[in-house]
Write a protein that holds these residues in place. Structure first.
Motif, PDB file in Angstrom:
ATOM      1  N   GLY A 241       0.821  -1.209   0.000  1.00  0.00           N
ATOM      2  CA  GLY A 241       0.000   0.000   0.000  1.00  0.00           C
ATOM      3  C   GLY A 241       0.845   1.243   0.000  1.00  0.00           C
ATOM      4  N   LEU A 242       1.579   1.484   1.075  1.00  0.00           N
ATOM      5  CA  LEU A 242       2.401   2.688   1.180  1.00  0.00           C
ATOM      6  C   LEU A 242       3.877   2.323   1.071  1.00  0.00           C
ATOM      7  CD1 LEU A 242       0.567   4.658   4.030  1.00  0.00           C
ATOM      8  CD2 LEU A 242       0.424   5.011   1.561  1.00  0.00           C
ATOM      9  N   ASN A 243       4.286   1.900  -0.110  1.00  0.00           N
ATOM     10  CA  ASN A 243       5.698   1.580  -0.329  1.00  0.00           C
ATOM     11  C   ASN A 243       6.223   2.122  -1.652  1.00  0.00           C
ATOM     12  OD1 ASN A 243       4.547  -0.194  -2.166  1.00  0.00           O
ATOM     13  ND2 ASN A 243       4.964  -2.038  -0.939  1.00  0.00           N
ATOM     14  N   SER A 244       5.573   3.164  -2.180  1.00  0.00           N
ATOM     15  CA  SER A 244       6.041   3.789  -3.417  1.00  0.00           C
ATOM     16  C   SER A 244       7.229   4.690  -3.114  1.00  0.00           C
ATOM     17  CB  SER A 244       4.920   4.622  -4.034  1.00  0.00           C
ATOM     18  OG  SER A 244       3.726   3.883  -4.103  1.00  0.00           O
ATOM     19  N   TYR A 245       8.256   4.634  -3.984  1.00  0.00           N
ATOM     20  CA  TYR A 245       9.469   5.413  -3.747  1.00  0.00           C
ATOM     21  C   TYR A 245       9.963   5.231  -2.311  1.00  0.00           C
ATOM     22  CZ  TYR A 245       9.116   8.077  -8.154  1.00  0.00           C
ATOM     23  OH  TYR A 245       9.076   8.464  -9.482  1.00  0.00           O
ATOM     24  N   ALA A 246      10.206   3.988  -1.909  1.00  0.00           N
ATOM     25  CA  ALA A 246      10.727   3.732  -0.565  1.00  0.00           C
ATOM     26  C   ALA A 246      11.991   4.559  -0.334  1.00  0.00           C
ATOM     27  CB  ALA A 246      11.036   2.245  -0.400  1.00  0.00           C
ATOM     28  N   HIS A 247      12.157   5.068   0.897  1.00  0.00           N
ATOM     29  CA  HIS A 247      13.352   5.837   1.231  1.00  0.00           C
ATOM     30  C   HIS A 247      14.506   4.869   1.460  1.00  0.00           C
ATOM     31  CE1 HIS A 247      11.072   9.486   1.413  1.00  0.00           C
ATOM     32  NE2 HIS A 247      10.287   9.032   2.368  1.00  0.00           N
ATOM     33  N   THR A 248      15.611   5.076   0.754  1.00  0.00           N
ATOM     34  CA  THR A 248      16.746   4.164   0.822  1.00  0.00           C
ATOM     35  C   THR A 248      18.038   4.949   0.997  1.00  0.00           C
ATOM     36  OG1 THR A 248      16.907   4.171  -1.599  1.00  0.00           O
ATOM     37  CG2 THR A 248      15.634   2.393  -0.590  1.00  0.00           C
ATOM     38  N   TYR A 249      18.893   4.484   1.908  1.00  0.00           N
ATOM     39  CA  TYR A 249      20.194   5.125   2.143  1.00  0.00           C
ATOM     40  C   TYR A 249      21.229   4.047   2.402  1.00  0.00           C
ATOM     41  CZ  TYR A 249      17.869   9.642   2.571  1.00  0.00           C
ATOM     42  OH  TYR A 249      17.134  10.768   2.310  1.00  0.00           O
ATOM     43  N   LEU A 250      22.359   4.134   1.704  1.00  0.00           N
ATOM     44  CA  LEU A 250      23.445   3.191   1.907  1.00  0.00           C
ATOM     45  C   LEU A 250      24.167   3.515   3.212  1.00  0.00           C
ATOM     46  CD1 LEU A 250      25.080   0.839   0.645  1.00  0.00           C
ATOM     47  CD2 LEU A 250      26.571   2.586  -0.376  1.00  0.00           C
ATOM     48  N   MET A 251      24.418   2.484   4.012  1.00  0.00           N
ATOM     49  CA  MET A 251      25.093   2.619   5.295  1.00  0.00           C
ATOM     50  C   MET A 251      26.563   2.188   5.185  1.00  0.00           C
ATOM     51  SD  MET A 251      22.906   3.778   7.582  1.00  0.00           S
ATOM     52  CE  MET A 251      22.302   4.890   6.302  1.00  0.00           C
ATOM     53  N   PRO A 252      27.400   2.579   6.158  1.00  0.00           N
ATOM     54  CA  PRO A 252      28.819   2.194   6.098  1.00  0.00           C
ATOM     55  C   PRO A 252      29.030   0.689   6.011  1.00  0.00           C
ATOM     56  CG  PRO A 252      28.494   3.917   7.725  1.00  0.00           C
ATOM     57  CD  PRO A 252      27.126   3.509   7.280  1.00  0.00           C
ATOM     58  N   SER A 253      28.130  -0.103   6.564  1.00  0.00           N
ATOM     59  CA  SER A 253      28.266  -1.563   6.541  1.00  0.00           C
ATOM     60  C   SER A 253      28.029  -2.150   5.161  1.00  0.00           C
ATOM     61  CB  SER A 253      27.263  -2.184   7.517  1.00  0.00           C
ATOM     62  OG  SER A 253      25.934  -1.938   7.074  1.00  0.00           O
ATOM     63  N   GLY A 254      27.453  -1.375   4.247  1.00  0.00           N
ATOM     64  CA  GLY A 254      27.017  -1.891   2.948  1.00  0.00           C
ATOM     65  C   GLY A 254      25.553  -2.265   2.935  1.00  0.00           C
TER      66      GLY A 254
ATOM     67  N   LEU B 274      21.479  -1.331   3.459  1.00  0.00           N
ATOM     68  CA  LEU B 274      20.654  -0.181   3.142  1.00  0.00           C
ATOM     69  C   LEU B 274      19.634   0.038   4.242  1.00  0.00           C
ATOM     70  CD1 LEU B 274      21.831  -0.570   0.241  1.00  0.00           C
ATOM     71  CD2 LEU B 274      19.582   0.063  -0.626  1.00  0.00           C
ATOM     72  N   LEU B 275      19.470   1.297   4.637  1.00  0.00           N
ATOM     73  CA  LEU B 275      18.321   1.679   5.442  1.00  0.00           C
ATOM     74  C   LEU B 275      17.158   1.829   4.478  1.00  0.00           C
ATOM     75  CD1 LEU B 275      16.413   4.275   6.402  1.00  0.00           C
ATOM     76  CD2 LEU B 275      17.046   2.568   8.112  1.00  0.00           C
ATOM     77  N   VAL B 276      16.074   1.115   4.716  1.00  0.00           N
ATOM     78  CA  VAL B 276      14.888   1.184   3.859  1.00  0.00           C
ATOM     79  C   VAL B 276      13.692   1.519   4.741  1.00  0.00           C
ATOM     80  CG1 VAL B 276      13.520   0.041   2.079  1.00  0.00           C
ATOM     81  CG2 VAL B 276      15.909  -0.623   2.415  1.00  0.00           C
ATOM     82  N   GLN B 277      12.939   2.555   4.368  1.00  0.00           N
ATOM     83  CA  GLN B 277      11.777   2.973   5.145  1.00  0.00           C
ATOM     84  C   GLN B 277      10.585   3.121   4.205  1.00  0.00           C
ATOM     85  OE1 GLN B 277       9.602   5.882   5.667  1.00  0.00           O
ATOM     86  NE2 GLN B 277       8.689   4.592   7.254  1.00  0.00           N
ATOM     87  N   ALA B 278       9.468   2.501   4.553  1.00  0.00           N
ATOM     88  CA  ALA B 278       8.228   2.614   3.793  1.00  0.00           C
ATOM     89  C   ALA B 278       7.066   2.325   4.725  1.00  0.00           C
ATOM     90  CB  ALA B 278       8.210   1.648   2.610  1.00  0.00           C
TER      91      ALA B 278
END
Length: 619
Positions: free
Chosen positions: A228-241, A243-247
């Protein structure tokens, strides 16, 4: 997707707008097409993509939905794009090219069905849902060259799955991971009742894949649990390799190599940040003070109840009456002390915003701009309670109350209320190992910042220019602070990216430098005691004052750093002022690189131009 009308507004940071009052805006020209997507190609050109529609601007005897805007002349030129780029995603590649992924099916007048399944003869658009489009940015002088046009041929280059509203995130080697999306248009990614959260009867794409390809597209469970609410999920690469993913209201750390998800806390206060709630999201500055520990800032969006979002067709609420959120939250996904990640309440925004954006500025602050005080992004011909388009108060728009007042978010402002809530500081003297995940390879803007005043940005390439494991160097201390007693100022341009030499300094002290790309900046400290990771920067095809060109890339013809690359031009100034060192192979080592983005908001006067609710629908 947030809307930018087809005219550009310049801030006082523009060289050509230097006579403006600081913090003011002026209308600077027309982009010819609306900016559904906009990116900086080089120091001279800004590229714009719209969705396929009946724009007055024409190209090849049909409406245009692509253009390029010259920063120096304030003039736009239409560009040919073959497939429908409506709500595609995009990312820079390591060599400076730009790629966009997906979009919508071919459409005709009024968004109607195309004349054939994959092509419309009226608008001249092809189905873009699997498209991968590549652009090599050029200067005005070369703009008509075939090498400077969009490569857009799904029969030759395409994704494995159809993706509309997919996320795209660069990894440390330059590979792009593509996550989720719809198979075609819609408001939110679900049917109601939501009995098939994985596939939504064929409407959802719950998979991820890579460009360049690493094999078959694979199901990502997070795209099912956030249905439902997962369009253009927010993604950021972390130092560990990871990804932070938020939706939706969910947050994870995700290993894209092993497809392993680690749950993190849910977003507090029930505020959704992804499309169509569309909050402003950014990474806070990575600095020696926080040991380059990524912390994310989530601001605005909507706490509208989940059921109100409805289904693919329309919302189950008159969204334009629902206030946007002012809530801001911070999250450090990978605390260096090993503690459990938690969301932390931050200052509220001055006004609620949906569809706001953060823009990273060279001084390390963040400009938040655009948006609306009520509703959501997206468009519809009706809602559950407004059954016809004729009754919709803002035509198809689902938002109201344009926000014409930008604001500045300052991460260094004193905030007594947050004295006990700052993210964890590392122990003094700890050195971060070299890590290409902190700044992914590709183009970036280099600024020299003196007493808070930035120079003009100069485009550089971070990394090798190839998709591969990136070379790094051991961390070193920065060189001594240098005080200049002479003044020089000169500007010269040539070559694909151009160059500038000379910085106006009269008895000034170089206190820092910012390197960034489209809202992701790198801060270089000017104190010799700072420990920092090293990373390799290669400068390609720099123009020199005498009109000649050299190439500083390893193994490339045209000489190394010893003959010309460090003599003059952009790179010479950077080397002299910031102490970059290079080996005989043209590999240039730079220290103390950090990404910035944004604790307090400072208001600007409102923009002089407002938008009409019936002008065009934010998507």
């Amino acid at each position: 997707m947030p809307l930018i009308l087809p005219w550009l507004v310049l801030s006082s940071l523009s060289l050509s707008a230097s006579a403006q009052k600081a913090g003011s805006f002026v209308q600077a020209g027309s982009t010819l097409v609306s900016a559904m997507m906009m990116f900086l190609g080089n120091e001279e050109m800004v590229y714009i993509l719209d969705k396929t529609e009946g724009n007055p601007a024409q190209i090849d005897d049909h409406p245009a939905w692509g253009s390029v805007w010259n920063i120096n002349t304030h003039q736009a030129t239409t560009m040919s794009v073959l497939t429908n780029t409506f709500c595609a995603s995009g990312m820079h590649l390591p060599n400076g090219s730009y790629a966009t992924f997906g979009g919508n099916n071919a459409i005709s007048i009024g968004g109607g069905l195309s004349s054939s399944p994959s092509y419309d003869a009226v608008y001249g658009d092809y189905d873009g849902r699997k498209s991968i489009r590549i652009l090599n940015p050029c200067t005005q002088a070369d703009l008509s060259s075939p090498a400077c046009q969009w490569y857009d041929n799904p029969a030759v280059l395409s994704m494995q799955d159809m993706r509309w509203y997919a996320a795209a995130e660069a990894l440390g080697d330059g590979t792009i991971v593509l996550i989720g999306g719809f198979t075609s248009g819609g408001y939110v990614n679900r049917n109601m009742p939501n009995v098939d959260p994985e596939l939504e009867g064929g409407g959802a794409t719950p998979t991820y894949e890579f460009y360049p390809s690493r094999g078959a597209a694979t199901v990502m469970n997070f795209m099912i649990t956030t249905s439902g609410l997962n369009s253009y999920a927010h993604t950021y690469l972390m130092p560990s390799g990871n990804l932070l993913v938020q939706a939706n209201l969910s947050t994870i750390l995700w290993d894209p190599n092993q497809n392993v998800e680690t749950p993190l806390p849910n977003m507090p206060n029930g505020v959704a940040r992804v499309y169509p709630a569309s909050g402003a999201v950014a990474m806070l500055p990575l600095t020696p003070a926080n040991n380059y520990t990524p912390t994310l800032l989530f601001c605005g969006g909507s706490d509208m109840p989940s059921d109100y979002y409805g289904n693919y067709s329309w919302p189950f609420y008159n969204t334009w009456t629902y206030p946007a959120s002012t809530d801001c939250q911070r999250l450090t996904p990978e605390p260096q002390d090993g503690s459990t990640p938690v969301y932390q309440q931050d200052d509220a925004m001055l006004v609620g915003r949906t569809m706001g954006q953060f823009i990273a500025l060279p001084d390390g602050t963040m400009l938040v701009i655009n948006g609306a005080t009520n509703g959501t992004a997206g468009f519809a011909n009706q809602t559950l309670y407004t059954p016809s388009l004729a009754q919709m108060p803002f035509f198809q728009s689902l938002a109201s109350g344009p926000v014409g007042t930008p604001a500045i978010y300052n991460p260094n402002a004193p905030q007594a209320a947050f004295a006990a809530q700052q993210h964890v500081q590392s122990e003094p003297g700890r050195v971060v190992p070299p890590n290409a995940n902190l700044l992914t390879p590709g183009p970036a803007l280099l600024f020299v910042v003196v007493n808070g005043v930035p120079s003009n940005g100069t485009m550089v390439i971070v990394g090798t220019g190839n998709v591969q494991t990136q070379p790094t160097a051991a961390a070193t201390a920065l060189p001594p602070v240098v005080t200049l007693t002479t003044t020089s100022s000169s500007t010269s341009k040539s070559g694909a990216m151009g160059s500038r030499r000379g910085v106006d300094l009269v008895g000034g002290v170089v206190v820092g430098c910012v390197l960034g790309l489209l809202g992701v900046f790198v801060l270089v400290g000017g104190q010799r005691t700072w420990d920092a990771r090293g990373i390799v920067i290669r400068i390609y095809t720099l123009g020199l004052d005498d009109g000649s060109e050299v190439d500083c890339g390893r193994g490339e013809a045209g000489g190394g750093v010893g003959d010309g690359c460090a003599r003059r031009g952009c790179f010479g100034v950077v080397q002299q002022m910031l102490g970059i060192s290079c080996d005989g192979n043209g590999t240039c080592f730079y220290t103390a690189l950090t990404r910035t983005s944004p604790v307090s908001f400072m208001s600007f006067p409102p923009l002089g131009v407002t938008t009409s609710g019936s002008r065009k629908v934010p998507e």
